[in-house]
Design a protein around this motif. Sequence first.
Motif, PDB file in Angstrom:
ATOM      1  N   ALA A 111       0.824  -1.210   0.000  1.00 12.67           N
ATOM      2  CA  ALA A 111       0.000   0.000   0.000  1.00 12.67           C
ATOM      3  C   ALA A 111       0.855   1.255   0.000  1.00 12.67           C
ATOM      4  CB  ALA A 111      -0.923  -0.003   1.222  1.00 12.67           C
ATOM      5  N   LEU A 112       2.161   1.095  -0.086  1.00  7.56           N
ATOM      6  CA  LEU A 112       3.089   2.210  -0.018  1.00  7.56           C
ATOM      7  C   LEU A 112       3.009   3.073  -1.283  1.00  7.56           C
ATOM      8  CD1 LEU A 112       5.293   2.880   2.154  1.00  7.56           C
ATOM      9  CD2 LEU A 112       6.948   1.929   0.550  1.00  7.56           C
ATOM     10  N   ASP A 113       3.255   4.356  -1.129  1.00  6.57           N
ATOM     11  CA  ASP A 113       3.349   5.263  -2.269  1.00  6.57           C
ATOM     12  C   ASP A 113       4.778   5.163  -2.814  1.00  6.57           C
ATOM     13  OD1 ASP A 113       3.208   7.245  -4.144  1.00  6.57           O
ATOM     14  OD2 ASP A 113       3.059   8.900  -2.714  1.00  6.57           O
ATOM     15  N   TYR A 114       5.016   4.126  -3.616  1.00  5.11           N
ATOM     16  CA  TYR A 114       6.353   3.845  -4.114  1.00  5.11           C
ATOM     17  C   TYR A 114       6.519   4.350  -5.545  1.00  5.11           C
ATOM     18  CZ  TYR A 114       4.584   0.392  -7.346  1.00  5.11           C
ATOM     19  OH  TYR A 114       3.923  -0.196  -8.395  1.00  5.11           O
ATOM     20  N   THR A 115       7.765   4.552  -5.943  1.00  5.17           N
ATOM     21  CA  THR A 115       8.136   4.684  -7.351  1.00  5.17           C
ATOM     22  C   THR A 115       9.364   3.827  -7.560  1.00  5.17           C
ATOM     23  OG1 THR A 115       7.271   6.940  -7.547  1.00  5.17           O
ATOM     24  CG2 THR A 115       8.844   6.213  -9.217  1.00  5.17           C
ATOM     25  N   TYR A 116       9.324   2.957  -8.551  1.00  4.34           N
ATOM     26  CA  TYR A 116      10.416   2.043  -8.840  1.00  4.34           C
ATOM     27  C   TYR A 116      11.100   2.543 -10.103  1.00  4.34           C
ATOM     28  CZ  TYR A 116      12.692  -2.571  -9.158  1.00  4.34           C
ATOM     29  OH  TYR A 116      13.596  -3.611  -9.196  1.00  4.34           O
ATOM     30  N   ILE A 117      12.377   2.882  -9.991  1.00  2.00           N
ATOM     31  CA  ILE A 117      13.092   3.526 -11.089  1.00  2.00           C
ATOM     32  C   ILE A 117      14.142   2.568 -11.631  1.00  2.00           C
ATOM     33  CG2 ILE A 117      14.364   5.594 -11.777  1.00  2.00           C
ATOM     34  CD1 ILE A 117      13.341   6.834  -9.086  1.00  2.00           C
ATOM     35  N   SER A 118      13.907   2.037 -12.805  1.00  2.00           N
ATOM     36  CA  SER A 118      14.826   1.077 -13.412  1.00  2.00           C
ATOM     37  C   SER A 118      15.833   1.784 -14.314  1.00  2.00           C
ATOM     38  CB  SER A 118      14.068   0.046 -14.248  1.00  2.00           C
ATOM     39  OG  SER A 118      13.359  -0.850 -13.423  1.00  2.00           O
ATOM     40  N   PRO A 119      17.103   1.445 -14.182  1.00  2.00           N
ATOM     41  CA  PRO A 119      18.091   2.003 -15.111  1.00  2.00           C
ATOM     42  C   PRO A 119      17.961   1.331 -16.466  1.00  2.00           C
ATOM     43  CG  PRO A 119      19.133   0.384 -13.698  1.00  2.00           C
ATOM     44  CD  PRO A 119      17.714   0.524 -13.211  1.00  2.00           C
ATOM     45  N   PRO A 120      18.602   1.873 -17.489  1.00  2.00           N
ATOM     46  CA  PRO A 120      18.646   1.186 -18.782  1.00  2.00           C
ATOM     47  C   PRO A 120      19.599  -0.003 -18.709  1.00  2.00           C
ATOM     48  CG  PRO A 120      19.949   3.180 -18.871  1.00  2.00           C
ATOM     49  CD  PRO A 120      19.276   3.165 -17.522  1.00  2.00           C
ATOM     50  N   ALA A 121      19.822  -0.655 -19.838  1.00  2.00           N
ATOM     51  CA  ALA A 121      20.670  -1.849 -19.850  1.00  2.00           C
ATOM     52  C   ALA A 121      22.096  -1.537 -19.418  1.00  2.00           C
ATOM     53  CB  ALA A 121      20.665  -2.463 -21.248  1.00  2.00           C
ATOM     54  N   THR A 122      22.590  -0.339 -19.750  1.00  2.00           N
ATOM     55  CA  THR A 122      23.949   0.056 -19.401  1.00  2.00           C
ATOM     56  C   THR A 122      23.923   1.378 -18.658  1.00  2.00           C
ATOM     57  OG1 THR A 122      24.844  -1.025 -21.374  1.00  2.00           O
ATOM     58  CG2 THR A 122      26.245   0.605 -20.288  1.00  2.00           C
ATOM     59  N   ILE A 123      24.580   1.404 -17.490  1.00  2.00           N
ATOM     60  CA  ILE A 123      24.718   2.642 -16.730  1.00  2.00           C
ATOM     61  C   ILE A 123      26.143   2.701 -16.207  1.00  2.00           C
ATOM     62  CG2 ILE A 123      23.693   1.496 -14.704  1.00  2.00           C
ATOM     63  CD1 ILE A 123      22.715   4.290 -13.818  1.00  2.00           C
ATOM     64  N   ARG A 124      26.792   3.815 -16.461  1.00  2.00           N
ATOM     65  CA  ARG A 124      28.185   3.972 -16.020  1.00  2.00           C
ATOM     66  C   ARG A 124      28.470   5.454 -15.779  1.00  2.00           C
ATOM     67  NH1 ARG A 124      28.922   2.474 -21.613  1.00  2.00           N
ATOM     68  NH2 ARG A 124      29.502   0.365 -20.931  1.00  2.00           N
ATOM     69  N   PRO A 125      29.485   5.768 -14.983  1.00  2.00           N
ATOM     70  CA  PRO A 125      29.828   7.174 -14.746  1.00  2.00           C
ATOM     71  C   PRO A 125      30.125   7.899 -16.044  1.00  2.00           C
ATOM     72  CG  PRO A 125      30.942   5.758 -13.160  1.00  2.00           C
ATOM     73  CD  PRO A 125      30.319   4.841 -14.174  1.00  2.00           C
ATOM     74  N   GLY A 126      29.731   9.151 -16.100  1.00  2.00           N
ATOM     75  CA  GLY A 126      29.944   9.941 -17.311  1.00  2.00           C
ATOM     76  C   GLY A 126      29.661  11.401 -17.057  1.00  2.00           C
ATOM     77  N   ARG A 127      28.904  12.032 -17.951  1.00  2.00           N
ATOM     78  CA  ARG A 127      28.598  13.459 -17.829  1.00  2.00           C
ATOM     79  C   ARG A 127      27.163  13.665 -17.385  1.00  2.00           C
ATOM     80  NH1 ARG A 127      28.348  16.917 -21.787  1.00  2.00           N
ATOM     81  NH2 ARG A 127      27.754  15.377 -23.352  1.00  2.00           N
ATOM     82  N   ARG A 128      26.941  14.774 -16.703  1.00  2.00           N
ATOM     83  CA  ARG A 128      25.586  15.194 -16.367  1.00  2.00           C
ATOM     84  C   ARG A 128      25.106  16.153 -17.455  1.00  2.00           C
ATOM     85  NH1 ARG A 128      22.503  19.251 -14.316  1.00  2.00           N
ATOM     86  NH2 ARG A 128      21.014  18.769 -12.621  1.00  2.00           N
ATOM     87  N   THR A 129      24.151  15.691 -18.257  1.00  2.00           N
ATOM     88  CA  THR A 129      23.613  16.536 -19.330  1.00  2.00           C
ATOM     89  C   THR A 129      22.208  17.035 -19.008  1.00  2.00           C
ATOM     90  OG1 THR A 129      22.537  14.746 -20.584  1.00  2.00           O
ATOM     91  CG2 THR A 129      24.898  15.119 -20.983  1.00  2.00           C
ATOM     92  N   GLY A 130      21.482  16.281 -18.189  1.00  2.00           N
ATOM     93  CA  GLY A 130      20.098  16.627 -17.905  1.00  2.00           C
ATOM     94  C   GLY A 130      19.162  16.301 -19.051  1.00  2.00           C
ATOM     95  N   GLN A 131      19.658  15.614 -20.068  1.00  2.00           N
ATOM     96  CA  GLN A 131      18.870  15.294 -21.259  1.00  2.00           C
ATOM     97  C   GLN A 131      18.737  13.777 -21.392  1.00  2.00           C
ATOM     98  OE1 GLN A 131      17.478  17.818 -23.158  1.00  2.00           O
ATOM     99  NE2 GLN A 131      18.355  19.159 -21.590  1.00  2.00           N
ATOM    100  N   PHE A 132      17.532  13.285 -21.333  1.00  2.00           N
ATOM    101  CA  PHE A 132      17.273  11.854 -21.497  1.00  2.00           C
ATOM    102  C   PHE A 132      15.799  11.657 -21.791  1.00  2.00           C
ATOM    103  CE2 PHE A 132      17.555  13.082 -17.012  1.00  2.00           C
ATOM    104  CZ  PHE A 132      16.241  12.867 -16.593  1.00  2.00           C
ATOM    105  N   ARG A 133      15.449  10.453 -22.170  1.00  2.00           N
ATOM    106  CA  ARG A 133      14.056  10.123 -22.457  1.00  2.00           C
ATOM    107  C   ARG A 133      13.522   9.178 -21.381  1.00  2.00           C
ATOM    108  NH1 ARG A 133      13.806   7.259 -27.443  1.00  2.00           N
ATOM    109  NH2 ARG A 133      16.012   6.751 -27.119  1.00  2.00           N
ATOM    110  N   ILE A 134      12.221   9.172 -21.226  1.00  2.00           N
ATOM    111  CA  ILE A 134      11.571   8.392 -20.167  1.00  2.00           C
ATOM    112  C   ILE A 134      10.649   7.346 -20.782  1.00  2.00           C
ATOM    113  CG2 ILE A 134       9.928   8.505 -18.240  1.00  2.00           C
ATOM    114  CD1 ILE A 134      11.007  11.296 -17.649  1.00  2.00           C
ATOM    115  N   GLY A 135      10.656   6.149 -20.210  1.00  2.00           N
ATOM    116  CA  GLY A 135       9.742   5.091 -20.599  1.00  2.00           C
ATOM    117  C   GLY A 135       9.130   4.465 -19.356  1.00  2.00           C
ATOM    118  N   LEU A 136       8.272   3.488 -19.564  1.00  2.00           N
ATOM    119  CA  LEU A 136       7.633   2.816 -18.437  1.00  2.00           C
ATOM    120  C   LEU A 136       8.208   1.420 -18.259  1.00  2.00           C
ATOM    121  CD1 LEU A 136       3.956   4.075 -18.854  1.00  2.00           C
ATOM    122  CD2 LEU A 136       5.694   4.862 -17.229  1.00  2.00           C
ATOM    123  N   ASP A 137       7.579   0.413 -18.857  1.00  2.00           N
ATOM    124  CA  ASP A 137       8.032  -0.964 -18.664  1.00  2.00           C
ATOM    125  C   ASP A 137       8.969  -1.465 -19.766  1.00  2.00           C
ATOM    126  OD1 ASP A 137       6.698  -1.501 -16.258  1.00  2.00           O
ATOM    127  OD2 ASP A 137       4.812  -1.791 -17.331  1.00  2.00           O
TER     128      ASP A 137
END
Length: 210
Positions: free
Chosen positions: A145-171
């Motif tokens: 019953a918790l007000d949760y949000t589950y945030i999945s990374p993409p297939a590859t995530i690694r340190p890099g640059r902060r651009t603030g630009q990306f796209r959002i999907g659901l499942d």
Amino acid sequence: MDVVVFGATGTIGRAIVQEALKRKHEVTAVVRNPASLELEHERLHVATADILDPATVAEAVRGHEEVISAFGPAAGRENDLVRAAESLLEGLQAAGLQRLLVVGGAGSLKTESGEWLMDSPGFPEKFRPLAEAHGHAYEIYSGSALDYTYISPPATIRPGRRTGQFRIGLDRLVVDENGDSSISVEDFAVAVVDELEEGNFSRNRFTVGY
């Protein structure tokens, strides 16, 4: 906003802490060993707790507004993700908190062909136990019953640059024109703190990618 972050010493957790501090939030980093947190900031506070112990979870989060979990288990202890999910639910309930953001896994996201990423050709077998544990943990959160949000990374995530630009999907995995699914740790942290501030995916899951 006053936010508690579990897993603050990990690569993703540390980036989330830094992004939240950059945006003027009060941050409490929850760690088992305070000496392992090599960050200092006037708005950064440190609490000691074990995410697998609901009593210490409740003590760490009580009186705060929102909670982020970027907890990652040690190799060979993938089932700790499931135990952590159960502990967080119990601890937050005991402390009277409802809002939880969870950094999850990519394995149970669907590919363009409709299968889970963990079932797709080329998915590393050594990561399957972790992917399955993330999937079980997600079922625990979504069945609560918790007000949760589950945030999945993409297939590859690694340190890099902060651009603030990306796209959002659901499942489904977010992929680029070459079929790649990736993001920098820094931009993933931006997405997490965006959700902290905006709450667009209450009781839902989303993912991001370039």
